[in-house]
Design an enzyme around this catalytic site. Structure first.
Site, mmCIF file in Angstrom:
data_model
loop_
_atom_site.group_PDB
_atom_site.id
_atom_site.type_symbol
_atom_site.label_atom_id
_atom_site.label_comp_id
_atom_site.label_asym_id
_atom_site.label_seq_id
_atom_site.Cartn_x
_atom_site.Cartn_y
_atom_site.Cartn_z
ATOM 1 N N GLY A 87 0.811 -1.207 0.000
ATOM 2 C CA GLY A 87 0.000 0.000 0.000
ATOM 3 C C GLY A 87 0.841 1.252 0.000
ATOM 4 N N GLY A 90 -0.281 9.237 1.321
ATOM 5 C CA GLY A 90 0.360 10.531 1.203
ATOM 6 C C GLY A 90 1.601 10.660 2.052
ATOM 7 N N MET A 91 1.693 9.886 3.133
ATOM 8 C CA MET A 91 2.854 9.989 4.016
ATOM 9 C C MET A 91 3.951 8.995 3.648
ATOM 10 S SD MET A 91 2.442 12.363 6.294
ATOM 11 C CE MET A 91 3.492 11.905 7.657
ATOM 12 N N VAL A 94 3.791 1.239 2.496
ATOM 13 C CA VAL A 94 3.610 0.178 3.472
ATOM 14 C C VAL A 94 3.997 -1.137 2.810
ATOM 15 C CG1 VAL A 94 2.055 -0.980 5.060
ATOM 16 C CG2 VAL A 94 1.705 1.436 4.542
ATOM 17 N N ASP A 201 -9.424 11.624 11.322
ATOM 18 C CA ASP A 201 -9.448 11.172 9.934
ATOM 19 C C ASP A 201 -10.115 9.809 9.824
ATOM 20 O OD1 ASP A 201 -7.016 10.580 7.276
ATOM 21 O OD2 ASP A 201 -9.013 11.489 7.213
#
Length: 1003
Positions: A87, A90-91, A94, A201
């Protein structure tokens, strides 16, 4: 996801985004064929693109990420072996990796190289790890490690083998499934909010569903500490900043303004995905935990309908829709009638109207969940949305029976199994899920939780409902704070159930029984539960059972309290009534009940609740009456070595309902100060031995059955509000009874008929109790005493001339017997002891009989005109009396105190005193009140059968009537009185609203 799929998804995304929106679906059908993973990734990219979040999209850095082989599949970083990319956000990326040391799969999250130099984003990356790791909870992703490698930062967390809620929603959800998932999310939020952390979020992409159905909340990267954010808001105000002066910007890590304090978030900054933002979040205002409840409401609505409740062609339109929406404009037509109120409240624009806590939302959801368990749902069609197409899908009805659900699950996932094993599987899975949830390692956070102290006020206590009214008779919390065990009271008997606090798990461990179950108590390790079960003889039997269920083991007999295990887990303590000596015995034994040892024998000491061990195990707290100069009740500690007594406090109490001894040496008391009128609700107090007393609650409702965690950071209790109704039954016929007064405080005690057919009662409206009189239909009420003390126990002479009563006067801090005229005038004090109560007038009107504690506990009498009191018979402290209207014989009842606790005996005493003429043994279900019948030939008493609603009778020859005098089916008996001619029965009955509550410390 492997690199090949990633590159293919990127290529398709660039091709698809150039097409009109209505052409993309057919394009993806053709190019993706049956590759669901590929299509999902392309649609996710398109979602970023359409939402104007391209600047934070993973595509911005895709090439660099793939070219950077620091974390490419096959690399080894420390003990982690990178397996594949699964995955991107935005940060960062993974990866699925293997932990070679602990032999487990893990999720390995790496911060994008491009943003690794941005201090604010690095801080948020670290904040995600710290926020999640501070919330060790079954429904929150567990963080294992945070570190750095060759200039890059990474987080290692548990690997969740499952799918995102977004993916699950595409296949359709039933209402029952939606409720269950939302319950688990709310449980996670409750844990986060209790720690002061707001997620900010909540969206389907941040919710994972494991294959076993367990929900995991991910990505606390936007989390904030509530108090910290409030401090920043204050600092902004001091600098003259206004919220609107900070740019209103869409969520983008690249557009975060620089703050003076990097650990805080400025008001005005929009954080979170727009579609799930609360109105206050979309405005850039400071947010608290209620913003998460809004976002969860949006998710819940989307699960139920397949659509977001808010729409817009652009981000600006969507934000406008959220900010300006009206609850009435929400389209809830496709949601079941029962779930509409929950959605409406969760999506209330006004913060005060919205759910105030995750616990409140969870309670409503759990109530609906229980309803669904017994209802067959219709088979609805819902519309499921994706980024560029709408699909109508049939939602198959979820079977309501658990066994059916398992069989359906087997068919759905096409697992090979035998149908005959379905029920066994259900039991095994149910127990394992319960065991898993129950053993979540929360202990690491315990030291961070605030505990009760003398700085604690009632404003620091958060009281939330655990269980609904009418189902709980007794409750206790485990020392580790994970479980609550309670007695579930339903028609036909009582059972014991165990629930995990904050989670919907609830299992029955002791099946329904006709015998009464009470006085529950966990062992110090929270693994076993002791409880008392009523028996036909005096006292009851103590049983021990594993918390997760098993065969109960009988530990002791003839006990008048439940069992309590010493802090070191080696010694069992309980109280037993000994008929041969008419005494209360403190018994110590092994945890299995063997090797009993009597360490105390006392006629004047008792324990109304489970024994409370001191932290060092050297003594047990209980209540005593043993000194004639002592007040009604006092708290002492009994040394377990020799049974000697040590005063714990000089505080005077009207009634002590329970004691909890905390690890820091302080005690929590459930009771009433002596200066409080007995009709006032019992409150919670904090007591330091031989020091101060601090009131913890100041509530219109009463508390009982209080218990605490070992640290004192949480308590459970029963919270009750009493509504008392006065009924008049002609000829004692309940079927013809008429309710004449409904009161939530006006009637505190009574009733007592006057010879002219009016009714005396004590009002509880004022801070003090005042004696009042009214007509039998409730009209023409008149107050006879006026704030002169706490007055009660009114009794009238046969000629109606005088009223005698007891009154606690603050002037001398004592309770005496008084006399006044029928109109309230000419008050005269008749006694002058330390504590005198319950006066009754002889049939000839010459004598007043009453109970007294000094100079010797017993039954006393004094002339109606005053004079020197005389003790006519010894009696246990707290004994109540009634006078026969026929011959003045005295009936004395110990009212569950002193050595008579646990047994129900009434002594019949001559008006001239001396030894009892006879003793009547009542059934174990008998309870106060008791009165002579109008003919003076029998004793009428309350009985706990049928919820304590009726009056029973026993004749002086000891024969018990086979049927009750009254046949009420609702409400609980409080007190009763016959008119002078015996033709009318006045009955005060209680409607008790009882909730099991969790009391937690919020600061």
């Amino acid at each position: 996801m492997n690199d090949k799929t990633w590159h293919k998804a990127k290529e398709l995304f660039h091709e698809a985004r150039s097409l009109p929106a209505d052409k993309r679906s057919s394009f993806l059908d053709e190019r993706c064929l049956n590759d669901k993973e590929l299509r999902d990734q392309v649609e996710e990219f398109l979602g970023f693109y359409d939402s104007e979040f391209l600047e934070s999209s993973p595509l911005m850095n895709a090439d660099k990420l793939l070219e950077n082989d620091n974390f490419a599949p096959g690399r080894v970083i420390g003990r982690y072996h990178i397996r594949e990319l699964i995955g991107t956000g935005g940060m960062g990326q993974v990866f699925l990796a293997d932990d070679s040391e602990l032999k487990r799969p893990v999720a390995f999250k790496v911060l994008h190289e491009e943003v690794a130099g941005d201090k604010e984003r690095v801080h948020r990356f670290i904040q995600e790890a710290r926020a999640a790791s501070a919330l060790n909870h079954p429904n929150i992703l567990t963080i294992y490690e945070i570190g750095a490698f060759e200039g890059a930062r990474f987080i290692v967390s548990e690997y969740v083998d499952g799918e995102t809620l977004r993916e699950r929603m595409r296949s359709g959800l039933t209402s029952a499934e939606s409720v269950e998932i939302t319950c688990q999310i709310a449980t996670a939020l409750q844990a986060a909010h209790s720690a002061g952390i707001v997620h900010r979020d909540i969206k389907p992409e941040n919710i994972m569903l494991r294959q076993d159905g367990l929900v995991k909340v991910l990505d606390f990267g936007l989390a904030k500490l509530t108090e910290a954010d409030n401090r920043e808001e204050v600092r902004n105000a001091e600098r003259g900043m206004r919220n609107e002066e900070v740019d209103l910007i869409p969520h983008s890590p690249l557009r975060t303004p620089h703050l003076k304090d990097p650990h805080l978030t400025a008001p005005g900054l929009i954080m979170g995905t727009v579609a799930y933002m609360s109105p206050e979040q979309a405005r850039g205002q400071a947010v608290d935990s209620r913003t998460d409840l809004w976002s969860l409401g949006v998710v819940f609505h989307e699960m139920l309908t397949g659509e977001s409740p808010f729409k817009g062609e652009s981000v600006t339109d969507l934000v406008t829709s959220i900010i300006n929406h009206d609850a009435a404009s929400l389209d809830l037509t496709t949601i079941s009638q029962e779930l509409k109120p929950i959605c409406t409240k969760a999506l209330a624009k006004d913060l005060k109207t919205r759910y105030q806590s995750a616990q409140q939302l969870l309670q409503d959801l759990q109530g609906e969940k229980k309803r669904m368990e017994y209802a067959i749902q219709q088979t609805p069609y819902i519309t499921v949305s994706s980024t560029d197409e709408m699909k109508t899908q049939l939602i198959r009805r979820r079977p309501t029976l658990s066994a059916e659900y398992i069989v359906t699950g087997i068919k759905r996932h096409k697992l090979a199994t035998f149908t005959s094993l379905a029920l066994v599987t259900f039991l095994a899975v149910g127990l394992s899920v319960y065991r898993y949830n129950g053993e979540s390692p929360d202990s690491a956070d315990d030291a961070l939780l605030p505990a009760i102290s003398f700085a604690t006020t009632d404003k620091d206590l958060k009281i939330s409902r655990l269980l609904t009214s009418g189902t709980v008779a007794h409750i206790t919390i485990s020392p580790d704070g994970k479980y609550a065990a309670y007695v579930s009271e339903k028609s036909g008997g009582q059972s014991i159930r165990v629930m995990q606090i904050g989670v919907s798990n609830d299992v029955e461990i002791v099946p329904s029984a006709a015998n009464r179950l009470k006085l529950l108590n966990f062992t110090p390790d929270s693994k076993y539960l002791y409880y008392l079960q009523a028996t036909t003889g005096p006292g009851g039997s103590i049983f021990k059972i594993p918390v997760l269920g098993g065969a109960p083991m009988q530990i002791a007999q003839k006990a008048v309290t439940g069992g309590a295990i010493s802090p070191d887990g080696k010694t069992l303590a309980f109280f037993r009534y000994d008929e041969s000596t008419d005494s209360v015995l403190l018994i110590l034994a092994n945890p299995d009940g063997t090797n009993e040892k009597t360490v105390l024998m006392s006629e004047l000491t008792y324990c109304g609740s489970n024994p409370a061990w001191s932290p060092d195990g050297s003594m047990i707290a209980c209540t005593t009456y043993n000194d004639g100069k002592q007040p009604y009740e006092k708290l002492i500690g009994m040394k377990t070595s020799d049974g000697s007594q040590v005063p714990l406090s000089e505080q005077e109490w009207s009634k002590i309902g329970g004691v909890v001894w905390l690890a820091d040496g302080n005690l929590i008391i459930n009771g009433n100060e002596r200066s409080d009128p007995l009709m006032k609700p019992s409150q919670l107090w904090l007591l330091a031995p031989n020091a101060d007393l601090k009131r913890l609650t100041n509530d219109l409702n009463g508390f009982s059955d209080v218990s605490s965690t070992a640290r004192g950071d949480s308590m459970v209790a029963l919270q009750s509000k009493m509504v008392r109704n006065l009924w008049i039954a002609p000829d004692s016929d309940a079927s013809r009874a008429k309710k004449v007064v409904t009161s939530s405080g006006d009637i505190g005690a009574g009733p007592q008929w006057t010879p002219d057919g009016r009714i005396l009662y004590t009002s509880g409206i004022n801070d003090t109790g005042d004696i009042c009189i009214m007509n039998e239909d409730g009209t023409n009420r008149k107050q006879l005493t006026s704030n002169q003390g706490n007055n009660g126990s009114a009794s009238v002479t046969a000629d109606g001339r005088y009223i005698v009563f007891s009154s606690y006067r603050r002037a001398d801090n004592k309770q005496h017997v008084f006399r006044m005229d029928a109109d309230g005038g000419n008050q005269k004090q008749l006694t002058d002891g330390d504590l005198e109560w319950g006066p009754k007038v002889s049939p000839d009107g010459k004598w007043v009989y009453y109970g007294a504690s000094t100079p010797t506990p017993g039954i006393w009498r004094v002339s109606i005109d005053g004079g020197e009191p005389v003790m006519i018979a010894p009696a246990p402290p707290g004994s109540l009396i009634d006078i026969s209207p026929r011959n003045g014989m005295i009936a004395s009842y110990a009212f569950g105190r002193g050595p008579q606790s646990g047994v129900n005996k009434i002594s019949i005493i001559s008006p001239n005193g001396k030894a009892p003429i006879k003793t009547l043994t009542l059934p174990s279900t008998a309870m106060w009140p008791f009165h002579w019948t109008p003919d003076g030939r029998a004793i009428a008493f309350g009985d706990s059968r049928n919820n304590g609603a009726n009056i029973w009778r026993i004749s002086l020859d000891g024969k018990l009537d086979k049927k009750p005098i009254t046949n009420f089916t609702m409400e609980k008996l409080f007190n009763f009185s016959w008119s002078a001619d015996g033709k009318k029965l006045a009955v005060i009955r209680d409607t008790s609203v009882v909730d099991a509550v969790l009391i937690s410390i919020i600061k």
